[in-house]
Design an enzyme around this catalytic site. Structure first.
Site, short mmCIF file in Angstrom:
data_model
loop_
_atom_site.label_atom_id
_atom_site.label_comp_id
_atom_site.label_asym_id
_atom_site.label_seq_id
_atom_site.Cartn_x
_atom_site.Cartn_y
_atom_site.Cartn_z
N LYS A 88 54.81 42.45 90.66
CA LYS A 88 56.34 42.08 90.66
C LYS A 88 56.64 41.01 89.92
O LYS A 88 56.36 39.84 90.24
CB LYS A 88 56.62 42.01 92.16
CG LYS A 88 58.26 41.83 92.20
CD LYS A 88 58.93 41.48 93.52
CE LYS A 88 59.13 39.86 93.13
NZ LYS A 88 60.10 39.46 92.01
N CYS A 95 53.79 24.04 86.49
CA CYS A 95 53.08 23.59 87.78
C CYS A 95 52.46 22.19 87.41
O CYS A 95 52.14 21.52 88.38
CB CYS A 95 52.15 24.58 88.46
SG CYS A 95 52.76 26.24 88.25
#
Lengths: 493, 149
Positions: free
Chosen positions: A184, A292
């Site tokens: 997804k 990140c």
């Protein structure tokens, strides 16, 4: 200079890829995909339903056994084919990312390379998933084997910041080791995976082995709750990672959930500034701070604080912002108006708490791109550990400049953070570097390196609230996550 | 004449793109010179050098694609591209000496670009620096070949 051309101006309404077919979603709900540099709509992504997600899970489950029986070397050959196709379409993949995510073309090319590297490593699966055995391991005449076996259907719920690479931390390893998969992609940047999945199809992976379902919460919740899904991989913010970890585990799944970060880069008085400053620029401002692994707090130790800040300011002011299709641009926009608002709000909070904004990117404008979500390089001086801006993830090109007296003080501060994704030290002392890497409680440690991005054959690590689970994405960790050890004890009469 | 689109050299990718544009431009110069019947004596050299520059363009494309990764995306502030831009508009009616001199100027500029880019790239990526250095030295040897015409 002229901009590089986009692969397509408008990608239309994207489809799902289920059981080897491209199908429209019946949900009737679509959202616009926005180019964050120009504000233009470049396509629409459907919000698929629970039923559509279940159909993908069923297809993956149906495909699993035949795929599991396909020899690892055959599975590896498909990975090689995919790698070749990705090389052929390298530039297209990079340009799509610039268009839908806003990163610069260099960043996008770097990400494409990293994506391919994961396919290359996964192609080594015949060696990576070998088990082990011991003759007479159980008793005389009784042998014992540990066989590494795939488990079934896995799924990944992916973030917006690395549209190509992050899904490839997971699915190539899962599929190469004999599982089937559902991706997804982020609904903000779904085009890249849509394009790459067409290459997967062209490479000849059997129907149902890799499926792609566009959408949002309904898709994610269905994946987390469905009994046929064996495990979930996730990358995103900490609150969502916590939810994914808890909810998936409650439903009996393996989980690897990468959360947020608040990374500190510590500059010691003996750092080599000529090399340190350019390297740190890439960490703080690269991908507009939406990594990140992006630097956030910049901790100057001792008397290097003033000279470092002077150099830092000079270099920061030279950063060129714009649309990443211009190859000379150093920094693109943040992903959306909402993301920009959050970044500005945190900068405002620092000002209210007494810090000084000495380089202010809040009102940054890029001529010709007035609808882009640009935030200029921002430097906040006199930040103290108790300020919100020193503690919360900002995900924008913002530097919180902090002054500390010793490495101990810096390490104590880093330790006090609930996050443990990455930290770096800049020093020319082996002793300081060794102490830092030994004591620092973060999963990714840089020594004179500001972006501690593990290569595909190493795990992308993370401690504390930056990671929930035990086995990480990439490399051997990924193979272990997607397989289990089956013990066989054999005696022949 | 070929239109080149030289970027500002503020990123690693832009430096390589600049090199690709240089190769495109230089190859076009040689193509034009190599096809000029008045320069028959230099034809072989021009054609050989033109082919070599096309190959170098491919080498740079591969370098950009294979060597660029996230670890080396530091901004570049030391290079001013303006200094190295070449003129790709071949003046009409040149004799062999003038043609060789014209091409030699492009080789000289290219050499300057690659040798400077090599020292910048050294900080980022030794492999790319070695390629740039090699290209710069090749330019100098090409220059010598042209001077011998």
């Amino acid at each position: 200079m002229a901009l590089l051309t986009e692969v397509k101006k408008d990608w239309g309404t994207l489809k799902n890829y289920v059981n080897g077919e491209w199908i429209d979603s019946d949900s009737g709900k679509v959202i616009d995909i926005e180019n964050p540099s120009t504000g233009a709509t470049v396509g629409k992504v459907p919000m698929s339903t629970r039923e559509e997600t279940k159909a993908a899970i069923d297809a993956a489950h149906e495909a699993w056994w035949a795929w599991r029986e396909t020899p690892p070397i055959t599975r590896a050959r498909l990975m090689f084919k995919l790698k070749e196709l990705m090389e052929q379409h390298f530039e297209d993949v990079a340009r799509i990312m610039v268009q839908e995510q806003g990163k610069t073309i260099d960043e996008a090319r770097g990400e494409t390379r990293r994506t391919i590297e994961n396919v290359e490593v996964a192609a080594g699966v015949p060696s990576l998933m070998m088990g082990y055995n011991l003759e007479d391991g159980a008793a005389q005449g009784i042998d014992e084997d540990a066989v590494i076996s795939p488990l079934g259907v896995f799924a990944a719920i992916c973030p917006f910041n690395f549209p190509a690479m992050i899904p490839y931390w997971f699915w190539p390893y899962a599929v190469a080791s004999g599982n089937t998969y559902i991706l997804k992609p982020s609904s903000q940047v779904p085009i890249t995976q849509n394009y790459l999945t067409k290459l997967v199809e062209e490479a000849g992976f059997p129907p149902g082995v890799l499926n792609l379902v566009n959408g949002s919460h309904e898709v994610s919740d269905t994946l987390m709750e469905h009994p046929k899904v064996k495990g979930i991989s996730f990358v995103g913010s900490t609150p969502v990672a916590k939810y994914i970890y808890k909810h998936s585990a409650e439903n009996g799944k393996r989980v690897q959930a990468q959360g947020g970060a608040k990374n500190s880069l510590v500059v010691m008085p003996d750092a080599v500034l000529d090399r340190t400053v350019p390297n740190m620029l890439a960490s703080y401002y690269g991908c507009a701070g939406q990594r990140c692994l992006a630097g956030s707090n910049l901790i100057a130790v001792g008397d290097i604080a003033d000279p470092l800040l002077k150099r830092w300011m000079e270099a920061s002011k030279k950063m060129k912002m714009g649309y990443g299709m211009d190859e000379s641009v150093n920094m693109g926009p943040v992903i959306s108006a909402k993301a920009k608002k959050k970044v500005l709000e945190l900068i405002d909070s620092a000002e209210k708490e007494g810090a000084k904004i000495i380089l202010d990117g809040r009102n940054a404008k890029v001529p010709g791109y007035e609808n882009g979500h640009f935030v200029g390089p921002t430097v906040i001086d006199q930040v103290t550990p108790d300020m919100r801006v020193a503690k919360e993830e900002i995900f924008g090109p913002v530097v919180q400049y902090m002054r500390m007296n010793s490495m101990d003080e810096a390490l104590d501060f880093i330790d006090s953070s609930p996050f443990g994704n990455a930290a770096s030290i800049y020093t020319s002392s082996g002793k300081s570097a060794r102490e830092f890497r030994y004591r620092c409680q973060c999963g990714n440690i840089g020594i004179n390196v500001g972006i501690v991005a593990a290569m595909a054959y190493f795990p992308f690590a993370g401690y504390k609230d930056s990671f929930f689970g035990d086995l990480h994405g990439q490399g051997q960790d990924a193979i272990k996550f997607f397989t289990d050890r089956k013990v066989v004890i054999t005696r022949w009469f | 004449m070929v239109e080149c689109d030289f970027p500002e050299c503020t990123t690693f990718g832009a430096v390589i793109r600049f090199g690709i544009e240089l190769e495109k431009g230089t190859a076009a110069i040689y193509e034009e010179l190599g096809n000029d019947p008045r320069l028959a004596k230099g034809q072989e050299t021009f054609k050989m050098l033109g082919a070599a520059h096309k190959k170098r363009g491919t080498l740079l494309e591969d370098t950009r694609r294979e060597k660029l990764n996230e670890m080396i995306l530091e901004p570049i502030q030391e290079m001013r591209g303006q200094k190295y831009i070449i003129d790709t508009k071949v003046p009409p009616g040149m004799d062999l000496k003038a043609a060789a001199k014209f091409a030699s100027m492009a080789e000289g500029r290219s050499s300057g670009f690659y040798l400077d880019a090599s020292s910048v790239a050294k900080m980022l990526l030794a492999e790319a620096a070695r390629i740039m250095e090699r290209l710069g030295k090749e330019n100098l040897s090409n220059k010598a070949k042209l001077e011998a015409l």
